[in-house]
Design a protein around this motif. Structure first.
Motif, PDB file in Angstrom:
ATOM      1  N   GLU A   1      -5.301   4.025  -8.960  1.00  0.00           N
ATOM      2  CA  GLU A   1      -5.352   4.700 -10.262  1.00  0.00           C
ATOM      3  C   GLU A   1      -4.347   4.095 -11.232  1.00  0.00           C
TER       4      GLU A   1
ATOM      5  N   ARG B   1       0.841  -1.206   0.000  1.00  0.00           N
ATOM      6  CA  ARG B   1       0.000   0.000   0.000  1.00  0.00           C
ATOM      7  C   ARG B   1       0.875   1.254   0.000  1.00  0.00           C
TER       8      ARG B   1
ATOM      9  N   ALA C   1       0.975   5.885   0.146  1.00  0.00           N
ATOM     10  CA  ALA C   1       0.365   7.084  -0.422  1.00  0.00           C
ATOM     11  C   ALA C   1       0.936   7.392  -1.797  1.00  0.00           C
ATOM     12  N   ALA C   2       0.325   8.364  -2.452  1.00  0.00           N
ATOM     13  CA  ALA C   2       0.778   8.794  -3.772  1.00  0.00           C
ATOM     14  C   ALA C   2       2.018   9.669  -3.657  1.00  0.00           C
TER      15      ALA C   2
ATOM     16  N   GLU D   1      -0.719  10.291  -8.249  1.00  0.00           N
ATOM     17  CA  GLU D   1      -1.331   9.046  -8.727  1.00  0.00           C
ATOM     18  C   GLU D   1      -1.279   7.982  -7.639  1.00  0.00           C
ATOM     19  N   SER D   2      -2.437   7.437  -7.290  1.00  0.00           N
ATOM     20  CA  SER D   2      -2.507   6.395  -6.280  1.00  0.00           C
ATOM     21  C   SER D   2      -2.264   5.023  -6.909  1.00  0.00           C
TER      22      SER D   2
ATOM     23  N   THR E   1       6.832   8.104  -6.343  1.00  0.00           N
ATOM     24  CA  THR E   1       5.617   7.849  -7.116  1.00  0.00           C
ATOM     25  C   THR E   1       5.416   6.340  -7.238  1.00  0.00           C
ATOM     26  N   VAL E   2       4.220   5.937  -7.609  1.00  0.00           N
ATOM     27  CA  VAL E   2       3.922   4.507  -7.741  1.00  0.00           C
ATOM     28  C   VAL E   2       4.820   3.874  -8.797  1.00  0.00           C
TER      29      VAL E   2
END
Length: 428
Positions: free
Chosen positions: A44, A32, A34-35, A40-41, A89-90
């Motif tokens: 998303e 999990r 945060a963005a 962008e999560s 970022t993801v």
């Protein structure tokens, strides 16, 4: 890292990173988080997962991939103040995770037995047990050395050199360097990162272990009883003279050879009889138990969760907020000489829950109704119980209405059920 690392280097690792992106995303999703700065999560990113991973693979293959700066947030430190945390970022977390999946099997076999932090199959409890074992063997003088802002001060080029001792793939080394130098976005301002590996990055714990591996190896080669978990470590010695000599050598090596900073105010040589704290546990001649700061934070959190002006029913608060915290805390601190303390804490928590219930009733009629439901017959006592006072939580009428049956009905977790005694008591 020694001759064994220079005899056989690993080539052609970059292609393996491209092949591990799917697995890497699954791990990022499971962890999990945060963005990053792009907002962008994970959800998303997953909405168009196949296309996103394909684009990421093309960027890596064409050497056009460039990580974005991490988003800087601050979290409270146990000792006060705030600790900076970087959130990539993801897409950058996916690449870092793939990089870790490829590098971890390369370095894991090389790491020393004394290292426990962020390693597969190893835990803080194992590190604590190692310390307890050394104490039982008679090593009762402790070198407690504190590194100041370790993750933020690792010399980047020296770190790359450590990785390059085993990895010969220049593209992989360039990718690592790009993560280290991606920068930090804090309050809308871009800050360069000329040192350190930002805490919060997926690859940071592995890189931190790689950089301190030479230190681990040196300590073990010298026959010293080192136990390290990330940047937290202790060395146990038989005599005060040996411990003081080791402290001097350790400080010299860490600062002179590795370019790190030792916090002289927090670093010390102590005897077991004085007690010392490692990974939240306090060690002493009694064995081990939660340290003072851990207990302080525990009580503060319990007070927050059981504040008297609750806006939700007590049973819901217990089930959704209190129990998960108790299970996590007791699951970690339940090893050692803690049974009596856990019994006392259980009693204190029950009192706090009774106080929450009294406060929610506000008037005696709520208490009277509970007494009737419990089976009280005849006239009610002409006694007034102040619903707002702490001492009312042990009033005989309150204990009748909100006794063990009421506590069991809430489903409250008992700390003492998590107690796991360990053979850690040592002689003076």
């Amino acid at each position: 890292m020694g001759d064994t690392m220079t005899k056989r280097k690993h080539h052609s690792l970059y292609g393996q990173i491209l092949q591990r992106l799917d697995t890497a995303f699954a791990k990022v999703k499971a962890n999990r988080g945060a963005a990053g700065i792009d907002g962008e999560s994970i959800a998303e990113f997953e909405q168009d997962l196949e296309a996103n991973l394909a684009q990421l693979k093309r960027d890596l293959k064409e050497k056009t991939y460039a990580p974005q700066p991490v988003r800087r947030v601050y979290i409270p430190k146990a000792s006060g103040g705030q600790r900076p945390l970087g959130i990539p970022t993801v897409r950058d977390r996916v690449v870092q995770q793939a990089l870790r999946l490829v590098l971890e099997p390369v370095f894991e076999p090389l790491f020393c037995d004394s290292s426990y932090g962020f390693r597969p199959g190893r835990s803080a409890h194992q590190a604590l047990d190692r310390v307890s074992g050394h104490l039982r063997e008679g090593y009762k003088w402790v070198v407690d050395c504190d590194l100041k802002s370790y993750f933020d001060t690792i010399p980047q080029e020296a770190l790359i050199d450590r990785v390059a001792e085993e990895v010969a793939d220049g593209t992989v080394l360039k990718l690592i360097r790009s993560f280290l130098q991606a920068g930090v976005m804090s309050e809308g301002q871009l800050q360069r990162t000329i040192a350190g590996t930002p805490q919060g990055g997926v690859i940071s714990p592995l890189l931190a272990n790689i950089y301190l591996h030479g230190f681990d190896q040196l300590m073990e080669d010298r026959g010293l009883r080192l136990t390290r978990y990330a940047d937290d470590f202790v060395i146990l010695c038989r005599t005060q003279r040996a411990a003081e000599r080791v402290m001097g050598n350790v400080q010299s090596y860490l600062e002179g050879q590795l370019g790190l900073t030792v916090n002289r105010e927090k670093s010390k040589v102590v005897h077991l009889s004085e007690g010392f704290v490692f990974l939240g546990y306090e060690f002493g001649t009694w064995g081990r138990r939660p340290g003072p700061k851990a207990i302080l934070r525990f009580k503060q959190r319990i007070r927050e969760l059981t504040r008297r002006n609750q806006t939700i029913p007590v049973d819901k608060m217990v089930r959704e907020q209190l129990n998960p915290y108790l299970q996590g805390w007791a699951g970690y601190f339940g090893y050692g000489q803690v049974r009596q303390r856990f019994l006392d804490y259980d009693k204190w928590i029950r009192r706090r829950l009774r106080m929450v219930q009294l406060r929610s009733w506000r008037h005696m009629k709520g208490l009277h109704r509970a007494m009737r439901q419990k089976g009280w017959k005849g006239p009610l006592p002409a006694v007034y119980v102040n619903m707002r006072r702490w001492r009312s939580s042990v009033h005989s009428l309150v204990n009748y209405a909100l006794g063990p049956d009421w506590i069991r009905g809430l489903g409250l977790v008992s700390l003492v059920d998590f107690h796991r005694p360990t053979m850690v008591t040592v002689t003076r």
